[in-house]
Write an enzyme that holds these catalytic residues in place. Structure first.
Site, PDB file in Angstrom:
ATOM      1  N   GLU A 129      -0.882  -9.266  -0.438  1.00 54.28           N
ATOM      2  CA  GLU A 129      -2.308  -9.464  -0.114  1.00 54.28           C
ATOM      3  C   GLU A 129      -3.151  -9.416  -1.385  1.00 54.28           C
ATOM      4  OE1 GLU A 129      -1.942  -6.336   2.854  1.00 54.28           O
ATOM      5  OE2 GLU A 129      -2.848  -7.687   4.302  1.00 54.28           O
ATOM      6  N   ALA A 149       0.879  -1.179   0.000  1.00 59.68           N
ATOM      7  CA  ALA A 149       0.000   0.000   0.000  1.00 59.68           C
ATOM      8  C   ALA A 149       0.912   1.223   0.000  1.00 59.68           C
ATOM      9  CB  ALA A 149      -0.880  -0.012   1.248  1.00 59.68           C
ATOM     10  N   GLU A 198       4.963  -5.456   7.099  1.00 54.08           N
ATOM     11  CA  GLU A 198       4.264  -4.369   7.796  1.00 54.08           C
ATOM     12  C   GLU A 198       4.794  -4.109   9.205  1.00 54.08           C
ATOM     13  OE1 GLU A 198       2.898  -6.627   5.895  1.00 54.08           O
ATOM     14  OE2 GLU A 198       1.219  -5.812   4.755  1.00 54.08           O
ATOM     15  N   GLY A 241       0.632  -5.011   0.988  1.00 53.21           N
ATOM     16  CA  GLY A 241      -0.599  -5.030   0.192  1.00 53.21           C
ATOM     17  C   GLY A 241      -0.390  -5.685  -1.158  1.00 53.21           C
TER      18      GLY A 241
END
Ligand code: T1G
Length: 709
Positions: free
Chosen positions: A113, A66, A133, A110
């Site tokens: 993911e 992200a 993360e 992300g």
């Protein structure tokens, strides 16, 4: 018009739609990218001519995660987080056509993911995947803690989410996280794979519960124990373990809700803000406003290192590890042999620990050429001097270098405190002279202070800053003053630690309090490690500069007079056994009490808070002076120096960031109290007062001031 962030092409392969994310430099998943991706996926799924979808990333990598820049906007209230990536991932997972993601470079956070919400994953053999993360003080926030255990099993998912380290594409294949490795053209291979699976039932990761078989309960507690040791003081690793554990006892929906709750708690934590500050700070320090990106770089393909002692040997390894040929010079054969033996020993321990392969070490050793003369110095592009820390000897070496080195060669000194300008004055080319202050052990510590002299050319500075990254170092440009930035601040820090011991605090209590604050090692133990005689020699050299009547610590001088230099003599503040294991020494405690009585220093019980305030605010106050003088460009530069060179806890962001978190007004008021009680050594830095009065932070300190030499 800007290149579209999402490129949907359905003509090249006809029956297979290819969707490409194009958000340089690392395809971060910003809200805009997420929206574009949702639209492209919906369009491809509705296209009757399309039987499968391939998702790729443009440029050097798939998706690095992200967009971390978004988090600052969310935590500062500038933007709402909304539902994040979960709606997009759910949409992809529920598409009617198979989605194959093609991973090259990295699929991190992300990015992984997103890949796990796709139905199949193929990868280039040299790709890496991971959930890093926790290194930002958060946990996977888009289903990672729920989908990863479903693909790799709970134990591996706990490890990956709690430790944050990437795994190779090969390991991902073995685990079942990747379905195929694609040799050759990745896209072609991915399209071929997509055609193979069009007739199969679509595997939705959230429904794949086969690997969730309840593992033995101990893996969660074992992981928590490991996190409390290896990631001491950090909350995110423990939170990640809880979230993954949720996948074994909750439905996917409930597990995802728990993940969201825990993610937000972490995102708004001081630790996450500090770690994100550290992440961007490590990249920001490489940007020198007054040195244009186009500044020509001097090619450095061969170097010479003068001095094969602890530092010189380590520096030679650093260059050899980076593929650069090294001439390693010593004054006599015995010293050279000792240096080479130490290098061999260091490399062998790296092989034993699995850090390097034997083949890599052999290649590095072949790059290091020992010599006793300056004969071949005329061909090297750069010299790093690492001789004994005495000005006379250094000037002698630089006079010689000036005679033997080719024009344009960089002449660097590894001095940790001496003046770059005075060393440069021994040459006819002060523009070529610069400080490259490595931290011991040079082949391990990531920090490199690049110390500019008043004449150091922009080309030499730009070259050394770029070279830092090639050497695997975090290079920070600093100005030329006694101790530069790191050591200059470390002086007051260790001064206060000694004062506290002289005023009645137990030696091991001072260390324990700062260790619990998050420092890698307490100040007394650090002195014993580096050698108390190092500071002793410097204090003797500068004794004449000490202001009469201003209290100075005396304990370490006295310990040195007794020959107690620390680990190297088996005793310093602590006693050391043959394995250099430290134990408190009642003899030293008694001596300090005696010396304090002779100096009529009142003894008292000292609180934990006072120990933290006096040691950490000593760093902050000196750091503020360093900023005022332009010795550091930005407060973040000081923070990065302390995170990578002095064991300051990254989850507190560095001394200046920590002060911002406490609030500069509160820090300033506390320093004024300390000044009232302990005298002018605690005079608050004017910049600190100025920022505190204005309700600002150190981040508001302008970068328009050039780093002064
Ligand atoms: N977001 C925004 N910018 C990023 C970024 C990211 N995720 N990753 C890198 N950059 C910027 C970086 O600041 C630099 O900018 C440039 O890209 C090149 O980076 C929902 C919540 C991938 C190994 O933690 O580890 O996903 O200085 O110099 O050496 O659960 O970047 O050029 O202006 O580092 O080749 C999780 C972080 C995010 C990975 C490449 N992902 N990135 O290293 O290049 S949170 C990460 C890295 C998340 C989800 C959660 C490295 C890299 P500038 P670089 P590099």
């Amino acid at each position: 018009m800007d290149t579209p962030l999402i490129d949907l092409s359905t003509n090249k392969f006809k029956d297979v739609a290819v969707i490409t994310i194009n958000n340089p430099p690392v395809n971060a998943l910003s809200p805009t990218v997420a929206r574009g991706l949702a639209e492209a996926m919906e369009q491809a799924d509705k296209d009757e001519g399309v039987s499968a979808i391939v998702l790729t990333g443009a440029g050097r990598t798939f998706v690095a995660g992200a967009d971390i820049k978004e988090f600052g906007k969310i935590t500062s209230g500038k933007s709402e987080r909304g539902a994040g990536l979960n709606p997009l991932l759910r949409q992809i997972e529920d598409l009617s056509k198979p989605v194959v993601v093609a991973i090259h470079g990295n699929a991190f956070g992300g990015g992984l993911e997103l890949a796990m919400a796709c139905h199949y994953r193929v990868a280039a053999p040299n790709a890496q995947v991971g959930q890093p993360e926790v290194k930002l003080g958060i946990i996977p926030g888009a289903g990672g803690t729920q989908r990863l255990p479903r693909l790799v099993g709970v134990a591996k998912a706990v490890e990956m989410c709690a430790e944050g380290n990437p795994i190779s594409a090969q390991e991902a294949l073995q685990l079942g996280l990747v379905d195929r490795l694609i040799e050759g053209d990745l896209l072609t291979g991915a399209v071929a794979f997509a055609r193979e699976v069009t007739t199969r039932p679509i595997p939705r990761t959230r429904e794949r519960d086969g690997k969730l078989n309840l593992p033995d309960k101990t893996i969660f507690d074992a992981a928590r124990e490991k996190a409390r040791t290896k990631q001491r003081g950090q909350m995110a690793p423990l939170a990640a373990i809880d979230a993954v554990e949720g996948s074994t006892r909750l439905s996917f929906e409930e597990g995802s809700q728990q993940e969201q709750r825990v993610f937000r708690e972490c995102l708004f934590s001081d630790q996450s803000k500090a770690l994100i500050h550290a992440f961007f700070g490590e990249r920001e320090v490489a940007k020198i406003p007054e040195i244009a990106k186009e500044t020509p770089i001097i090619p450095v393909n061969s170097v010479a290192v003068v001095g094969a002692g602890t530092m010189g040997g380590g520096i030679a390894m650093v260059f050899a590890n980076a593929g650069i040929h090294v001439l390693l010079k010593e004054a006599d054969q015995a010293a050279l042999d000792r240096g080479l033996a130490t290098i061999q020993k260091n490399y062998q321990s790296s092989v034993k620990r699995g850090r390097f392969t034997q083949q890599f070490v052999d290649e590095c050793l072949r790059r290091i050429k020992p010599t006793l003369t300056y004969d071949a110095f005329g061909e090297v592009d750069m010299v790093v001097e690492a001789v004994f820390e005495g000005m006379a000897l250094k000037k002698e070496v630089f006079t010689q270098l000036d005679l033997v080195c080719q024009p344009g060669a960089i002449l660097a000194t590894n001095t940790s405190t001496l003046s770059i300008d005075e060393i440069a004055s021994a040459t006819s080319r002060p523009d070529a002279v610069i400080g490259t202050h490595f931290f011991s052990p040079a082949n391990v510590m990531r920090l490199l202070e690049v110390v500019r002299g008043k004449s150091s050319s922009k080309q030499v500075i730009a070259t050394c800053m770029q070279l830092s990254k090639k050497l695997g170092k975090v290079g920070v440009l600093v100005g030329n003053c006694r101790g530069f930035v790191g050591n200059r601040m470390f002086g007051p820090y260790r001064r206060e630690a000694q004062f506290l011991a002289e005023e009645g605090a137990a030696i091991e209590a001072v260390d324990r309090v700062l260790y619990d604050f998050g420092m890698a090692m307490g100040p007394m133990a650090t002195g014993d490690l580096a050698g108390l005689d190092v500071g002793w020699r410097i204090r003797k050299e500068y004794r004449h500069l000490e202001k009469p009547g201003v209290r100075q610590p005396f304990a370490e001088d006295r310990l040195c007079e007794l020959g107690r230099f620390g680990q190297k003599t088996g005793a310093g503040w602590y006693k050391y056994d043959e394995n250099r294991h430290a134990t408190p020494d009642p003899e030293v405690a008694a001596l300090v009490r005696k010396w304090a009585a002779e100096a009529e220093i009142p003894q008292r019980t000292i609180s934990t808070d006072e120990i933290v305030d006096r040691c950490i605010y000593a760093l902050v106050n000196e750091g503020a002076r360093i900023l005022e003088e332009g010795i550091a460009l930005r407060a973040v530069d000081i923070d990065i120096i302390y995170l990578h060179g002095y064991g300051f806890p990254a989850y507190r962001g560095g001394p200046m960031w920590y002060a911002n978190t406490v609030g500069l007004k509160k820090v300033y008021e506390r320093i004024c109290e300390l000044c009232d009680r302990h005298g002018e050594l605690w005079a608050p830095a004017p910049l600190l007062k100025q920022l505190a009065d204005a309700g600002k932070t150190f981040a508001d300190f302008g970068v328009d001031q050039a780093v002064t030499a």
